[in-house]
Write a protein that holds these residues in place. Sequence first.
Motif, PDB file in Angstrom:
ATOM      1  N   ASN A  34       0.350  -1.285  -0.152  1.00  0.00           N
ATOM      2  CA  ASN A  34      -0.011   0.191  -0.376  1.00  0.00           C
ATOM      3  C   ASN A  34       0.573   1.069   0.259  1.00  0.00           C
ATOM      4  N   HIS A  35       2.206   0.994   0.077  1.00  0.00           N
ATOM      5  CA  HIS A  35       3.031   2.216  -0.069  1.00  0.00           C
ATOM      6  C   HIS A  35       4.006   2.360  -0.371  1.00  0.00           C
ATOM      7  N   THR A  41       8.710   8.031   4.064  1.00  0.00           N
ATOM      8  CA  THR A  41       7.326   8.734   5.050  1.00  0.00           C
ATOM      9  C   THR A  41       8.174   9.027   5.721  1.00  0.00           C
ATOM     10  N   PHE A  42       9.868   8.339   6.240  1.00  0.00           N
ATOM     11  CA  PHE A  42      10.878   8.614   6.938  1.00  0.00           C
ATOM     12  C   PHE A  42      11.498  10.219   7.243  1.00  0.00           C
ATOM     13  N   GLU A 230       4.844   2.635  -7.370  1.00  0.00           N
ATOM     14  CA  GLU A 230       4.669   3.699  -8.540  1.00  0.00           C
ATOM     15  C   GLU A 230       3.321   4.780  -8.146  1.00  0.00           C
ATOM     16  N   ALA A 231       2.489   3.049  -8.656  1.00  0.00           N
ATOM     17  CA  ALA A 231       0.982   3.719  -8.552  1.00  0.00           C
ATOM     18  C   ALA A 231       0.919   4.854  -7.168  1.00  0.00           C
ATOM     19  N   ALA A 232       1.335   4.269  -6.339  1.00  0.00           N
ATOM     20  CA  ALA A 232       1.099   4.853  -4.901  1.00  0.00           C
ATOM     21  C   ALA A 232       1.678   6.851  -4.899  1.00  0.00           C
ATOM     22  N   ARG A 233       3.014   6.488  -5.612  1.00  0.00           N
ATOM     23  CA  ARG A 233       3.537   7.725  -5.588  1.00  0.00           C
ATOM     24  C   ARG A 233       2.912   8.963  -6.538  1.00  0.00           C
ATOM     25  N   ARG A 238      -0.582  13.325  -8.714  1.00  0.00           N
ATOM     26  CA  ARG A 238      -2.112  14.120  -9.076  1.00  0.00           C
ATOM     27  C   ARG A 238      -2.492  14.439  -8.499  1.00  0.00           C
ATOM     28  N   LYS A 239      -3.078  13.967  -6.503  1.00  0.00           N
ATOM     29  CA  LYS A 239      -3.538  14.386  -5.973  1.00  0.00           C
ATOM     30  C   LYS A 239      -3.226  15.872  -6.020  1.00  0.00           C
TER      31      LYS A 239
END
Lengths: 526, 105
Positions: A34-35, A41-42, A230-233, A238-239
């Motif tokens: 998921n991430h 994050t770190f 990649e997709a999450a990034r 996009r957001k």
Amino acid sequence: MEEASSSSGHPRHGDPPPHHVLGYGGFHGGAMPNHSMPSATFFEQDGGGGGAYFGELEEAFMHQVATFSSSGGRRAAHQQQTPTATSTIAHHHGHSNAMPFPSTVAATATAVVAVAAGGARPPPTLDIFPAWPMASLSLHHTPKEGSNVTADSTDSESSSKNNMNKDSSDHHHQQGLVGVVTVASQFHQIPEQYQPQHHQQKMATSSTHSDRTGKALDPKTTRRLAQNREAARKSRLRKKAYIQQLESGKLKLAQLEQDLQRARSQGLLVGGAPGGNSSAGAAMFDAEYNRWLDDDSRRMVELRGGLHAHLPDSDLRAIIDDALNHYDELFRLKGAAARTDVFHLITGMWATPAERCFLWMGGFRPSDLLKTLVPQLDPLTEQQMVGICGLEQSLLQAEEALTQGLEQLHQSLAVTVAGSGCLADDANIGSFMGDMAVALGKLSNLEGFVIQADNLRQQTLHQMHRILTVRQAARCFLAIGEYHNRLRALSSLWASRPREILMPDEGNCGQLSIAAHPSESQYSAF
Amino acid sequence: MAAERVKRLASERAVVIFGASNCYMCHAVQTLFTQLGVSWTVHELDKDPRGKDVERALAGMVGRGPPVPTVFIGGALVGPTDRVMSLHLSGQLVPLLRQAGALWL
């Protein structure tokens, strides 16, 4: 050196550098479906990753556990490295500078969890290392600073869980690192605290399952995880872009509203904004015109009723006079509108597109209307025919006179706008303003032409009323109303015409007809 | 004074138009008379040193609306453009012209 050792034993060496450096490589290299950027994050304070971190830890631990079982030989290496890890972690704990810490920690983590790279999700049964390991396990610390680390992390863990997204990156770094450190140290503690065979037992319980699933899926899962990252990034980017767009749109809207307010407060705008209908005068005329149209349709109904009811001529005449007065009112409105926003009238923005097609000087061309009406008014007496022909001829001459006058205005305006100098050269501000002033003066002539054209229209209607009998005049006015109704209907139909090949034929309900070209009867009204 | 001058000028020809060189409606009126086969005379007030006075006098005669163009036929005031046009549509302009001797056909 940690890097070296970690990379040697690390099947996930192909990871992109950030991942590698940040290490706990296994953490993010492992099953983090998921991430995509736990490293982010770190250290990058990426908003979406905050809550993911601890899940990642859990998963990383699962992998660690799995790997341990599968690679007994490396256990020694791990155990060898974990003290180093702990010590280095402890060593760096004092520094608030995140940079060296991460690399070392990363290396350590990579070393520690390196082989865990196998991407299988931990089996649900294995929950030895819950998401918040610090809270549940008591920790024994060999190095003094290590205890500090753990204590801190215990406190920070719960708070960081709540505040992960809000913390500054530094704080986040600290907590993240501390969390990792704690996990790492805890992991380290376990073999020290318990006997190795305990560890092995724990491993054993999970080993069978992991063994079955872990190694076989490694390359596939690796790829999947990378894709997920990649997709999450991408979705995060996009957001961000979307939010930026929204905010800029909001700003623009606020600005437009401000401009509109200002324009309205300044009174009537001459010419209006390029947006077309935005001047106050134009808007006002449009509203008045729509009201006029409603009134007109009412009068047409009354007229039609009167005709069918065969009212006496006197009654009909009253209705017709009323209709004529109503037209006078329209021309009065248009005259007022010409003085406030002549462009609105002359471009025909107040009328429907089909009407605009036939536009002449801000309205219908009277001679055209006459030509359309005359065949509908049969039977006409000879005297009436003579009168109407004379009217038509005079109308044509008057229209020609106005057209020529307007044409001369156009030519003169073009010359003025082109200016006295050369358009291609750098404009001299002085001559520009002078030219603009002259052009403005010439433009003011436009309203005169629209008013004169409206006068022709009005006089045409009055003359028709004079020449025709009462009943003929009633039919004449009805015909005029109906003609413009049809033009307006044509505009709506055109605007809403279907673009597909097949469309329902309004005439015969249910049947489909080819509408590639407007050959249907309802379209060939004109 | 100016009004007398106007009267005098208006009587000099059958069709007299008071206009201005920068007035495009004047051009339209002239075109109309040309179409009718009428010879006309135009006094461009912006070229006249006493044009302002004439303009003021005309404004007084015409009332609402621009002082130019103003048409005199046979020395008598006909009025501004819309008056001329309305007369023409009603078929009364041509008889007026004939009466003033501006038209023989």
